[in-house]
Design an enzyme around this catalytic site. Structure first.
Site, mmCIF file in Angstrom:
data_model
loop_
_atom_site.group_PDB
_atom_site.id
_atom_site.type_symbol
_atom_site.label_atom_id
_atom_site.label_comp_id
_atom_site.label_asym_id
_atom_site.label_seq_id
_atom_site.Cartn_x
_atom_site.Cartn_y
_atom_site.Cartn_z
ATOM 1 N N THR A 11 88.038 20.304 43.924
ATOM 2 C CA THR A 11 88.062 20.168 45.385
ATOM 3 C C THR A 11 86.695 20.319 46.044
ATOM 4 O OG1 THR A 11 88.622 22.516 45.663
ATOM 5 C CG2 THR A 11 90.458 20.952 45.526
ATOM 6 N N THR A 60 89.804 22.308 39.479
ATOM 7 C CA THR A 60 90.844 23.338 39.506
ATOM 8 C C THR A 60 92.179 22.827 38.985
ATOM 9 O OG1 THR A 60 89.780 24.414 41.391
ATOM 10 C CG2 THR A 60 92.092 24.951 41.009
#
Length: 334
Positions: free
Chosen positions: A99, A16
């Protein structure tokens, strides 16, 4: 006299923090846009980083973290080792990572990297161009942590949301919130407030330079699978993993660390076939019960490691030994 500006290496591994959504409001399904920047591209769009350190970008694999596996961990360890030996030597290494598996990558690095300089794994919950993205702030904080002298000797660190976590203890506990990463049992190691990097404790378990593990000579770690306990589970998953050739099986059991009778029976059968069985808890906090019944069967307790981290440690252990007593020692040490 001006204070010398330190140099840090920034390894980009996608995720991300490297992602670009289709517009500033695309903060959830941005992966569908399938656009991620490499480390040098990220550094180029953040010129303010020059005020903190000389950031040397290093390209790695620009992938989603759901695609990360043990081969990537090996490659990352080898790359970090190479980068740490470059001239000029960096004050620290930062790894930008997705993540989803960030905590697993960080823990594997903490067990296998032999470096003494700080290694900081950083991610973000929102894409780089998203509205109120945390990507830039997290990267700035990661740089500050990487160059802080107090960061040395604390193992691989994870930095998000102004907080510094130990790789062994941190886990992602929310899907979208910015405070997703937490260390449930013992809390954070420290904080980043502006330009202040402040620590309050150190990890106690062995890591990095003091670790006995290496991935340099492991092409692929031994297969270790995770079975998840639920009411009425009949052990089918455990049997399937054993039949698929698993060398180890981690049972993410009911708190405080137990499976259904059928799961325990399936583990006993797997152990008889030479599979190493490990009992962890699905609760996400606290030590797994080391029961007399489990010990009699040959099931090892995973201490307070989450199932996904217990899987990594068991895989590294099985690459060295299949002795149950030795593996028990390892889980009491790391």
């Amino acid at each position: 006299m001006a204070k010398p500006i330190p140099e840090v290496a920034f390894i980009g591994a996608g995720g991300t923090i490297a992602s670009i959504g289709k517009d500033p409001f695309d903060v959830l399904d941005y992966g569908n846009n399938d656009k991620r920047l490499h480390a040098d591209d990220i550094v180029a769009v953040l010129p303010a980083l020059d005020d903190l350190a000389r950031v040397r970008p290093v390209r790695f694999k620009n992938i989603e973290s759901t695609d990360v596996g043990s081969g990537d961990w090996r490659d990352l360890v080898l790359l970090c080792t190479k980068v740490a030996g470059d001239d000029p030597k960096p004050a620290g290494i930062i790894i930008g990572h997705g993540t989803a598996t960030l905590e697993e990558t960080a823990y594997c690095l903490s067990l296998t990297l032999k470096l003494t300089i700080p290694v900081v794994v950083v991610g973000s919950q929102r894409p780089l161009n998203g509205l109120s993205s945390d990507a830039q702030a997290n990267l700035v904080n990661a740089i500050r942590v990487a160059v802080a002298p107090a960061s040395r000797g604390r193992g691989v660190l994870v930095v998000l949301n102004d907080e510094i976590h130990a790789a062994r203890e941190v886990t992602k506990r929310s899907t979208f919130r910015l405070h997703a990463f937490q260390s449930p049992d013992f809390g954070i190691l420290g904080q980043v407030d502006g330009d202040a990097v402040v620590y309050y404790r150190k990890p106690e378990r062995l890591h990095t330079a003091d670790s006995e593990f290496s991935v340099a000579d492991i092409e692929n770690m031994p297969r270790v699978d995770i079975a998840y306990s639920y009411a009425g589970s009949d052990g089918t998953a455990i049997n399937a993993f054993a039949d698929a050739g698993a060398m180890g099986i981690v049972l993410a059991g009911f708190a405080p660390g137990m499976g259904t009778p059928a799961e325990v029976a399936a583990l006993e059968d797997a152990i008889a076939k030479g599979v190493m069985a490990l009992q962890s808890s699905r609760a996400g906090s606290g030590r797994a019960l080391d029961s007399a019944r489990h010990r009699a069967i040959g099931i090892i307790a995973a201490d307070n490691l989450t199932p996904q981290k217990a899987r990594i440690l068991l895989g590294l252990a099985l690459a060295r030994t299949t002795d149950r007593n030795e593996i028990q020692r390892i889980f009491a040490t790391y």
